[in-house]
Scaffold this motif. Structure first.
Motif, PDB file in Angstrom:
ATOM      1  N   LYS A   1       0.844  -1.204   0.000  1.00  0.00           N
ATOM      2  CA  LYS A   1       0.000   0.000   0.000  1.00  0.00           C
ATOM      3  C   LYS A   1       0.872   1.244   0.000  1.00  0.00           C
ATOM      4  N   SER A   2       0.661   2.131   0.945  1.00  0.00           N
ATOM      5  CA  SER A   2       1.347   3.420   0.878  1.00  0.00           C
ATOM      6  C   SER A   2       2.724   3.418   1.535  1.00  0.00           C
TER       7      SER A   2
ATOM      8  N   CYS B   1       9.857   5.517  -0.348  1.00  0.00           N
ATOM      9  CA  CYS B   1      10.648   5.657  -1.569  1.00  0.00           C
ATOM     10  C   CYS B   1      10.463   7.021  -2.249  1.00  0.00           C
ATOM     11  N   GLY B   2       9.756   7.938  -1.606  1.00  0.00           N
ATOM     12  CA  GLY B   2       9.706   9.312  -2.086  1.00  0.00           C
ATOM     13  C   GLY B   2       8.646   9.654  -3.107  1.00  0.00           C
ATOM     14  N   GLU B   3       7.633   8.826  -3.260  1.00  0.00           N
ATOM     15  CA  GLU B   3       6.552   9.177  -4.186  1.00  0.00           C
ATOM     16  C   GLU B   3       5.856  10.446  -3.680  1.00  0.00           C
ATOM     17  N   GLU B   4       5.524  11.336  -4.591  1.00  0.00           N
ATOM     18  CA  GLU B   4       4.860  12.579  -4.201  1.00  0.00           C
ATOM     19  C   GLU B   4       3.347  12.448  -4.152  1.00  0.00           C
ATOM     20  N   HIS B   5       2.787  11.514  -4.933  1.00  0.00           N
ATOM     21  CA  HIS B   5       1.343  11.324  -4.976  1.00  0.00           C
ATOM     22  C   HIS B   5       1.035   9.841  -4.847  1.00  0.00           C
TER      23      HIS B   5
END
Length: 101
Positions: free
Chosen positions: A21-22, A28-32
């Protein structure tokens, strides 16, 4: 690399790590938030085999200097270290930690 670290740190399978999931997105630095998986779990297995244990250890060893150089971690962060020594019955504390110098 972040997925490899998460898989090791939480002792999860590649499928569990990639489908986490999130957690993997945040770490890992995902912005969205994304609903799709970041990679196929088999890619993680192939990556780990390609770099081997020595490659994993080297990358882990380089994370502290990289964090200091980028400003993501302050030197004062290393003034005090908290270690969770909770272990299952029959396991020694020394079995749970690898010292990286």
């Amino acid at each position: 690399m972040g997925l490899t670290y998460l898989s090791h740190a939480f002792n999860t399978s590649d499928e569990e790590t990639v489908g986490g999931k999130s957690l993997h997105q945040y770490f890992c630095g995902e912005e969205h938030f994304r609903h799709e998986l970041p990679i196929d779990p088999s890619s993680l297995s192939r990556w780990r085999k390609r770099i081997g244990e020595q490659g994993s250890e080297l990358i882990l060893k380089l994370t502290v200097p990289a964090g200091l150089a980028s400003g993501a971690v302050a030197p004062s962060s290393f003034a005090r270290v908290t270690v969770d020594t909770t272990v299952r019955e029959g396991h020694r504390v020394s079995d749970r930690f690898t010292v990286v110098q």
